[in-house]
Scaffold this motif. Sequence first.
Motif, PDB file in Angstrom:
ATOM      1  N   UNK A 162      -6.530   0.087   4.368  1.00 29.61           N
ATOM      2  CA  UNK A 162      -5.439  -0.480   5.161  1.00 29.61           C
ATOM      3  C   UNK A 162      -5.777  -0.464   6.646  1.00 29.61           C
ATOM      4  N   UNK A 196       3.170   6.105   9.864  1.00 31.33           N
ATOM      5  CA  UNK A 196       3.647   7.484   9.940  1.00 31.33           C
ATOM      6  C   UNK A 196       4.139   7.771  11.360  1.00 31.33           C
ATOM      7  N   UNK A 218      -7.013   5.311   2.472  1.00 29.24           N
ATOM      8  CA  UNK A 218      -6.303   5.471   3.734  1.00 29.24           C
ATOM      9  C   UNK A 218      -7.243   6.187   4.697  1.00 29.24           C
ATOM     10  N   UNK A 253      -1.411   2.819   7.588  1.00 32.85           N
ATOM     11  CA  UNK A 253      -0.671   3.972   7.067  1.00 32.85           C
ATOM     12  C   UNK A 253      -0.430   4.997   8.163  1.00 32.85           C
ATOM     13  N   UNK A 268      -9.144   9.563   4.864  1.00 34.40           N
ATOM     14  CA  UNK A 268      -8.176  10.661   4.791  1.00 34.40           C
ATOM     15  C   UNK A 268      -7.708  10.840   3.350  1.00 34.40           C
ATOM     16  N   UNK A 269      -7.392   9.747   2.708  1.00 33.71           N
ATOM     17  CA  UNK A 269      -6.774   9.830   1.389  1.00 33.71           C
ATOM     18  C   UNK A 269      -7.379   8.726   0.541  1.00 33.71           C
ATOM     19  N   UNK A 270      -7.913   9.110  -0.600  1.00 35.06           N
ATOM     20  CA  UNK A 270      -8.422   8.076  -1.504  1.00 35.06           C
ATOM     21  C   UNK A 270      -7.423   7.882  -2.614  1.00 35.06           C
ATOM     22  N   UNK A 271      -6.933   6.678  -2.739  1.00 30.78           N
ATOM     23  CA  UNK A 271      -5.846   6.447  -3.674  1.00 30.78           C
ATOM     24  C   UNK A 271      -6.014   5.030  -4.184  1.00 30.78           C
ATOM     25  N   UNK A 272      -6.453   4.904  -5.417  1.00 29.60           N
ATOM     26  CA  UNK A 272      -6.588   3.572  -5.986  1.00 29.60           C
ATOM     27  C   UNK A 272      -7.536   2.710  -5.175  1.00 29.60           C
ATOM     28  N   UNK A 273      -7.151   1.457  -5.038  1.00 23.92           N
ATOM     29  CA  UNK A 273      -8.060   0.509  -4.406  1.00 23.92           C
ATOM     30  C   UNK A 273      -8.118   0.682  -2.891  1.00 23.92           C
ATOM     31  N   UNK A 274      -6.989   1.029  -2.293  1.00 21.16           N
ATOM     32  CA  UNK A 274      -6.941   1.079  -0.839  1.00 21.16           C
ATOM     33  C   UNK A 274      -7.074   2.506  -0.332  1.00 21.16           C
TER      34      UNK A 274
END
Lengths: 506, 509
Positions: free
Chosen positions: B196, B139, B75, B135, B67-73
């Motif tokens: 995560x 939510x 989502x 994550x 869904x979301x690529x953010x740094x190392x982890x």
Amino acid sequence: MTPLQTLPDWTAMAPAIVLGLTGLLLLIIDTVDPETSNNGLLAGVATLGSLGAGGIAGWFLIAGTGMEQTGGAISLYGDAIVVDGMSLFFTLIFTSVAAMVSVASYDYLADQRYQGEFYSLVLFAATGMTLMAMSNSLATVFVSLELASLPSYALVAFLKKNRGSVEAGLKYFLIGALSSAVFAFGISLVFAVTGSLVLPDVAANLSNADELVGVLGLGVLMIAGGFAFKTASVPFHFWAPEAYEGAPAPVSAFLSSASKAAGFAVAFRVFTVAFPLDTVTALGGGSVDWSLLFALLAVVTMTLGNFAAATQENVKRMLAYSSIGHAGYALIGLAAITVGNSAANGDVLGASMAHLLVYGFMNTGAFLFIAMAEKWGIGRTFEDYNGLATKVPIAATAMTIFMFSLAGLPPFGGFVSKYALFYSAIESGFWWLAAVGAVNSALSLFYYSRVVKAMWIEEPSKPLEIGSQPVGLYVAVIFAAVGTVLLLPGFQPVIETAQTVAAALF
Amino acid sequence: MIIEALIGVTFLAALVTFVLPDRYAGKAAFALSLVPVLGSLVMWQQYDASGNALLGGNIAFETDVVWLQLGQYDLHWMVGVDGISLPLVVLTTILTTLAIVSSWTPIAERQSQFYGLMLLMEANLLGVFTALDFFVWFVFWEAVLVPMYFLIGVWGGPRRKYAAIKFFVYTNIASLVMFIGFISLVFGLGDSISSLRLPEIAMALQSGQLSGFAGLSASALASVAFIAMFLGFAVKVPVVPFHTWLPDAHVEAPTPASVMLAGVLLKMGTYALLRFNFTMLPETARSFALPIALVAVASVIYGALLALAQQDLKRIVAYSSVSSMGYVILGLIAYTTYGVGGATFQMVAHGLISGLMFMAVGVIYNTTHTRMVTDMSGMADKMPVTAGIFVAGAFGYMGLPLMAGFAAEFFIFKGAFESTVMAAMPLFTGVAMFGIVIVAGYLLFAMQRTLFGPFRFDGDYEITEAPFHDVAPLAVLLLLTIVLGVSPDIFFTMIQDAVNPILELGGAF
């Protein structure tokens, strides 16, 4: 070759040009027949102009104008202006806020004079902000900052029969003039040391400045002061509650969202391009280490803003202080920059930019809801909002979304943008900064939920009279609410773009 | 895609209900809520998972996209069910529908908003029980709070504002503590994970990838994270001494919200305890067996004693929830197939029975406008059907054989006696079993005083039998309680199948 590359270079400034021309067009429309009210036409032109500029910026972003894959940033006018992904991203924030504010002002200005002037001032200020984001020289930074500020002073004092408004305008103007002077003095000191105003040249000449490192440090500090004023950060924040409270609510929305973002745009560029951290820390034993300065400012700003917001009885003032708190969050983008880790630097700066975009929607929406409440004449304190949800459930739902999103509660855009911001800070090794931010964010739920509680749970303390249903304000508020919600599932392209364009600065 | 459809349809139903005029909202919400019921039953019928979702099992209806690529982890949008979550999904959909029907009488104002919020809460609850990425799960977990806050705050009793704020602040701070605990675990895992997703984190922890963080050694970090997560979830469950928000919330909440609160929301806490604390950190859990068992027994006995002291029927049922959820904790810490399986089964059983009891109290309140035991007597003469169901539900609560409560408690006690986590476990189990006696005590006491004896009522309302639509959901719940009691295997086999991999880790086999 894409069509974009066959256009002359100056067309890259199209968003700013469109905004400026729309501002002029509004003046012309108003000049044709100044006595009659053309409110609908004026609001429509202003909105279309903003949307048009925003559309062009969005198109440029998608097409990759000024970004690495299409040959890098486009420099104009002897490097005084630069169009790259970052300036376009910020342009998108300014134009969407300007569009929402223009739509909303249709109702707000219905029985005010000087409508044409109002809209054109908004558009000129937006032009200045767009130019701020494009500025690549301390001279253009200063000029565009003034272009953004001068219309804002007039806008704040727009309700000239209202003492609060005039007082706010005066206060804003005096502090603005002072900080402009400080800023200009800082520029002159930097020029004295480096012999240049163009940001990359300043950076290139820094290494010659070893004997004058004290003067340079003073210059950097003064420039930082100028930005602190524009972004309403501590210690130059105290104009903000007065100005936001006294100003017409759409203007408060405009100032606290777009104007603040513009301050950050230029701060991000000046500090990363003109004073790269790995160069300045090598000077005179690291006495110009501005990352520490911003870390300090971030912590103080978010904490002070939050605690002050918690003690307010007036919703608009609470929002003003909370907007100071959010300046603190956004400052993490500069504070968490480290030497020699350009990937993480791009991530955290990009996360800060993405938060400013989400903030542009949720904060503008919140202030526009207040504009609606002002229009209904129901007062400004928390008690005055009691039981509002029974009368206007849709608008109250939108306001609830803004409040919970500002507090960083899922499932709204503010949650994911704060997550990205704090996560990026931790990734850069600033976990304590993220911790302070997270605790502040949790505390902020207290005062944001007071609005929600007043609207939905409390009984009205006096009979509520909701006279009109202002169409323009409703459209703007619902647009902002939908944007705030959709930015959670749709956050990927935003953060991706923001981090890509931010990485290009390092 | 059926899980996405289920959540999406429920969200849409909430939106539709929110804008409908008040007159139609109740019936429309009921009709719309039948779609998720049907969906969850289809899921149950087509269920083909095996093993535990977090420990390499085969996950049913799984979706896993970035869904979301953010740094190392990264989502992920990752959802799916296994034998632990599916029963809770079914419970959520059925209980929501019944709670909606039970709102028709008591909810008179701002109906479309009320039913919209109920459906919104259902959608978020479904998300909590199906999400397999931290994550996404978080939510939904936090988003459940918002509708509940409004349900208590707007439609609640006289002290509703206080209760709503207390609920919100308590559980939100708990979430923050839990979040910090979990995230410190994630940072302790360092480069060995790239997302995560809960299965990935659980597997990395099992293979010993945890290293120190922020000056803590790996085992100290595991302990700190365990305690932080346990505290966070313990508030939600709630266990003594974190239970004080619950009676306030329950007493002030309107009946349907109480049903959802006791029936499903409390299960979020035990479900998360099972998924996070007891699945991911089994060694740490076993090393904390004594304090956890103490807390469990304290909740059982203290909750029951508090219930015994109440004069308000709703408070009696509310405190008895504290007691019943104590059994769940006891079953979890036992680390045996019957213990953990019984705890999971008790989540469903208690969801049905506490829902039934709260609804029954609500029906009596709708008629009498009082819940005080001292205000009434001999109600069974005037409302025999309601009284009959109330008695049957109370028997289920006491653990009468052939009802779901009996099966659940039997499993838990069997599992707890067999437990090897510590030598004193049989002692704790014995003390906890004494709770049953107190439960029987306060329920018999309450029934004796209110339902039987000569008719007396200190109020101006006419006492008649409740309308059909008030009693019908009670009857459905009673039926389900009996079905689940007669044939626990409807859920228990799949629960056992999902629980056994946890026990292999915990070293019970």
